[in-house]
Design a protein around this motif. Structure first.
Motif, PDB file in Angstrom:
ATOM      1  N   ILE A 197     -21.188  48.453   6.759  1.00  0.00           N
ATOM      2  CA  ILE A 197     -19.738  48.189   6.745  1.00  0.00           C
ATOM      3  C   ILE A 197     -19.379  47.432   5.478  1.00  0.00           C
ATOM      4  O   ILE A 197     -20.056  46.460   5.123  1.00  0.00           O
ATOM      5  CB  ILE A 197     -19.339  47.329   7.981  1.00  0.00           C
ATOM      6  CG1 ILE A 197     -19.434  48.142   9.278  1.00  0.00           C
ATOM      7  CG2 ILE A 197     -17.970  46.716   7.813  1.00  0.00           C
ATOM      8  CD1 ILE A 197     -18.507  49.338   9.381  1.00  0.00           C
ATOM      9  N   GLN A 198     -18.307  47.869   4.798  1.00  0.00           N
ATOM     10  CA  GLN A 198     -17.774  47.090   3.682  1.00  0.00           C
ATOM     11  C   GLN A 198     -16.367  46.624   4.038  1.00  0.00           C
ATOM     12  O   GLN A 198     -15.547  47.421   4.498  1.00  0.00           O
ATOM     13  CB  GLN A 198     -17.745  47.896   2.382  1.00  0.00           C
ATOM     14  CG  GLN A 198     -17.117  47.116   1.228  1.00  0.00           C
ATOM     15  CD  GLN A 198     -17.619  47.523  -0.147  1.00  0.00           C
ATOM     16  OE1 GLN A 198     -18.797  47.718  -0.351  1.00  0.00           O
ATOM     17  NE2 GLN A 198     -16.723  47.638  -1.105  1.00  0.00           N
ATOM     18  N   PHE A 240     -17.288  38.553  10.336  1.00  0.00           N
ATOM     19  CA  PHE A 240     -18.692  38.863  10.011  1.00  0.00           C
ATOM     20  C   PHE A 240     -19.642  38.404  11.117  1.00  0.00           C
ATOM     21  O   PHE A 240     -20.655  39.055  11.367  1.00  0.00           O
ATOM     22  CB  PHE A 240     -19.074  38.267   8.652  1.00  0.00           C
ATOM     23  CG  PHE A 240     -18.456  39.004   7.491  1.00  0.00           C
ATOM     24  CD1 PHE A 240     -18.691  40.365   7.307  1.00  0.00           C
ATOM     25  CD2 PHE A 240     -17.611  38.359   6.594  1.00  0.00           C
ATOM     26  CE1 PHE A 240     -18.108  41.055   6.249  1.00  0.00           C
ATOM     27  CE2 PHE A 240     -17.026  39.042   5.537  1.00  0.00           C
ATOM     28  CZ  PHE A 240     -17.283  40.401   5.361  1.00  0.00           C
ATOM     29  N   LEU A 278     -19.519  41.089  13.730  1.00  0.00           N
ATOM     30  CA  LEU A 278     -20.208  42.318  13.308  1.00  0.00           C
ATOM     31  C   LEU A 278     -21.725  42.173  13.331  1.00  0.00           C
ATOM     32  O   LEU A 278     -22.445  43.163  13.403  1.00  0.00           O
ATOM     33  CB  LEU A 278     -19.749  42.724  11.906  1.00  0.00           C
ATOM     34  CG  LEU A 278     -18.298  43.212  11.798  1.00  0.00           C
ATOM     35  CD1 LEU A 278     -17.912  43.420  10.345  1.00  0.00           C
ATOM     36  CD2 LEU A 278     -18.081  44.492  12.590  1.00  0.00           C
ATOM     37  N   THR A 337     -23.581  44.244   6.223  1.00  0.00           N
ATOM     38  CA  THR A 337     -22.158  44.059   5.920  1.00  0.00           C
ATOM     39  C   THR A 337     -21.997  43.657   4.455  1.00  0.00           C
ATOM     40  O   THR A 337     -22.835  42.945   3.899  1.00  0.00           O
ATOM     41  CB  THR A 337     -21.535  42.978   6.820  1.00  0.00           C
ATOM     42  OG1 THR A 337     -22.367  41.800   6.774  1.00  0.00           O
ATOM     43  CG2 THR A 337     -21.410  43.455   8.258  1.00  0.00           C
ATOM     44  N   TYR A 354     -18.982  42.375   1.437  1.00  0.00           N
ATOM     45  CA  TYR A 354     -17.648  41.791   1.233  1.00  0.00           C
ATOM     46  C   TYR A 354     -17.315  41.927  -0.249  1.00  0.00           C
ATOM     47  O   TYR A 354     -18.111  41.559  -1.114  1.00  0.00           O
ATOM     48  CB  TYR A 354     -17.695  40.317   1.643  1.00  0.00           C
ATOM     49  CG  TYR A 354     -16.371  39.591   1.747  1.00  0.00           C
ATOM     50  CD1 TYR A 354     -15.185  40.240   2.091  1.00  0.00           C
ATOM     51  CD2 TYR A 354     -16.306  38.211   1.531  1.00  0.00           C
ATOM     52  CE1 TYR A 354     -13.987  39.542   2.214  1.00  0.00           C
ATOM     53  CE2 TYR A 354     -15.117  37.500   1.655  1.00  0.00           C
ATOM     54  CZ  TYR A 354     -13.960  38.176   1.999  1.00  0.00           C
ATOM     55  OH  TYR A 354     -12.771  37.486   2.123  1.00  0.00           O
ATOM     56  N   VAL A 384     -22.451  37.165   5.986  1.00  0.00           N
ATOM     57  CA  VAL A 384     -22.365  38.529   5.459  1.00  0.00           C
ATOM     58  C   VAL A 384     -23.646  38.792   4.656  1.00  0.00           C
ATOM     59  O   VAL A 384     -24.247  37.857   4.124  1.00  0.00           O
ATOM     60  CB  VAL A 384     -21.078  38.684   4.599  1.00  0.00           C
ATOM     61  CG1 VAL A 384     -21.072  37.780   3.381  1.00  0.00           C
ATOM     62  CG2 VAL A 384     -20.858  40.123   4.163  1.00  0.00           C
TER      63      VAL A 384
END
Length: 343
Positions: free
Chosen positions: A201-202, A228, A231, A238, A240, A257
Motif C-alpha cells: 500500500i502507498q 499505518f 494497516l 506500507t 508514505y 510505516v
C-alpha cells in the motif's frame, strides 16, 4: 506457462536482500503511453476506473511495456471521496474540482462513511482480476487525509493552501473531525484493497509539505499514526510519499510505516544522515526523463549508488511521469537499473 512471481519489490520494502534494485514509476499508467491515450478517447477518467477490465488493462500495460518490478492500481486519490458526499470531477488540464467545498463544521458532519464492497466494488474487482494476470506485486493506494482535505477545502488544486491552513488553525474541532472521518475512510478503503489482493500500500500525502514540522506534528501526525497502525495488522508493506517533505522526514520516521518515498529535493544520503532507518523509495527528478540519455543514466547511477549503500531501497521518481516523457527512455532506464544493480 506463467512467469514466476517477481517479489524483489516486496523484499526491498522489508529491507531484505534482492537480486537487483527493484523499480517502478509513479504515474506509470498514463498519458505518455500511446495505448493509454487511445483508451482515454473512449472514456472519462472515472469511467475507466469504473470498468474493472479496463482498469486492469491500464494497470498491467506499463508492467508489460517497461519491465518494472511492481504494478500500481489505476485509480485516483479522489475515487473514494465520491462516495462520502463530495461532489468531485476530474477536469482535463485542471485536476480534481470540488463543487461543494468544506467551509464549516456542519460541512464535515454531512460527510458519510464508505462501504468499500458496495462503493468501490469495481476497484476491488480490478484487483482480483490483476491477481490472476500479474507476475509482479500490485500496489494499492489512497490519498492521505491532509491532501484530500486540501482539495475539499480549497475546492481544487492550490499553490499555497491558505484556506486549508486557515481552516486548520481557526476550526481545530472541525479539523480533527475531518481528519478522523477521512482517516476512517482511508483505513476502510485500503484494508479492502489488501483483502482483494493488493500486495503493498502507498499513501500519497502529496501536499503535506506545505506544513512546517510543528503543524504536521499537531494536526496530521496523529491520524497518520492511526492509519499505518491499523494497516499493520494486514501484514503488507506500507509506503508514505509526499512532495517537498524533506523537513518532515524525522517526523515520518516515527510512524509505523515501512518505506518512505523521497522527492528529488532530498537525496538518499541526506535522508540517511538525518537518521532515517526505514526502507527508502525514490528519487530521480522526472524532468530528467526528457533530457539526454547520458544525463539520465549518470543521475540514475548516482542515486542507485546511494540507495544500495544499505538494504531496503526501491528506485522510483521524485514525482509522477508527465505526458511528454518518451516510453523508450523509461524502457532504457528500467533495463539499466536491473543490469547495473544485478547481485
Amino acid at each position: 506457462m506463467s512467469k514466476p512471481f517477481n517479489d524483489a519489490f516486496l523484499k526491498a520494502c522489508r529491507k531484505e536482500q534482492t537480486p537487483h534494485v527493484p523499480v517502478w514509476y509513479m504515474r506509470q499508467a498514463g498519458r505518455y503511453q500511446p495505448e493509454y491515450r487511445e483508451i482515454r478517447k473512449k472514456y472519462t477518467f472515472f469511467e475507466m476506473s469504473e470498468i474493472p477490465e479496463v482498469c486492469a488493462e491500464v494497470t498491467r500495460l506499463p508492467v508489460e511495456q517497461l519491465g518494472v518490478d511492481a504494478a500500481i492500481l489505476f485509480a485516483d486519490i479522489m475515487t473514494p471521496l465520491q462516495h462520502i458526499g463530495v461532489d468531485v470531477e476530474i477536469r482535463s488540464g485542471v485536476g480534481p474540482v470540488i463543487d461543494n467545498p468544506i467551509r464549516s463544521e456542519k460541512d464535515v458532519e454531512r460527510l458519510t462513511e464508505i462501504d468499500p464492497e458496495t462503493h468501490v466494488a469495481t476497484t476491488l474487482e480490478a484487483i482480483r482480476i490483476l491477481n490472476q494476470q500479474l507476475s509482479v506485486p500490485l500496489i494499492g493506494f489512497a490519498g492521505a487525509p491532509f491532501t484530500l482535505a486540501s482539495y475539499m477545502i480549497e475546492g481544487g488544486p492550490s499553490k499555497n493552501y491558505h484556506k486549508t491552513k486557515a481552516f486548520m488553525y481557526a476550526e481545530p474541532v472541525a479539523w480533527k473531525a475531518l481528519m478522523e472521518k477521512l482517516g476512517a475512510m482511508t483505513i476502510s478503503y485500503l484494508k479492502a484493497q489488501v483483502k482483494a489482493g493488493a500486495h503493498a500500500i502507498q499513501v500519497f500525502d502529496s501536499w503535506v509539505g506545505a506544513l512546517n514540522e510543528q503543524d504536521y506534528q499537531l494536526y496530521v501526525a496523529p491520524i497518520m499514526h492511526k492509519i499505518f497502525q491499523a494497516l499493520k495488522e494486514m501484514g503488507v508493506p506500507t509506503i508514505y510519499f509526499g512532495i517537498g517533505t524533506g523537513h518532515l522526514l524525522t517526523e515520518w520516521n516515527k510512524l509505523p510505516v515501512d518505506v518512505l518515498g523521497l522527492d528529488w529535493r532530498t537525496s538518499i544520503t541526506q535522508a540517511r544522515a538525518k537518521g532515517i532507518d526505514k526502507a527508502l523509495q525514490g528519487n530521480l527528478d522526472p524532468s530528467l526523463l526528457i533530457g539526454p540519455w547520458e544525463v539520465i543514466q549518470e543521475r540514475a547511477k548516482a542515486i542507485l549508488d546511494q540507495g544500495m549503500a544499505q538494504p531496503g531501497y526501491i528506485f522510483n521518481l521524485g514525482h509522477g511521469i508527465f505526458p511528454d516523457v518518451p516510453v523508450e527512455n523509461l524502457q532504457k532506464l528500467t533495463a539499466f537499473i536491473h543490469e547495473y544493480t544485478k547481485r
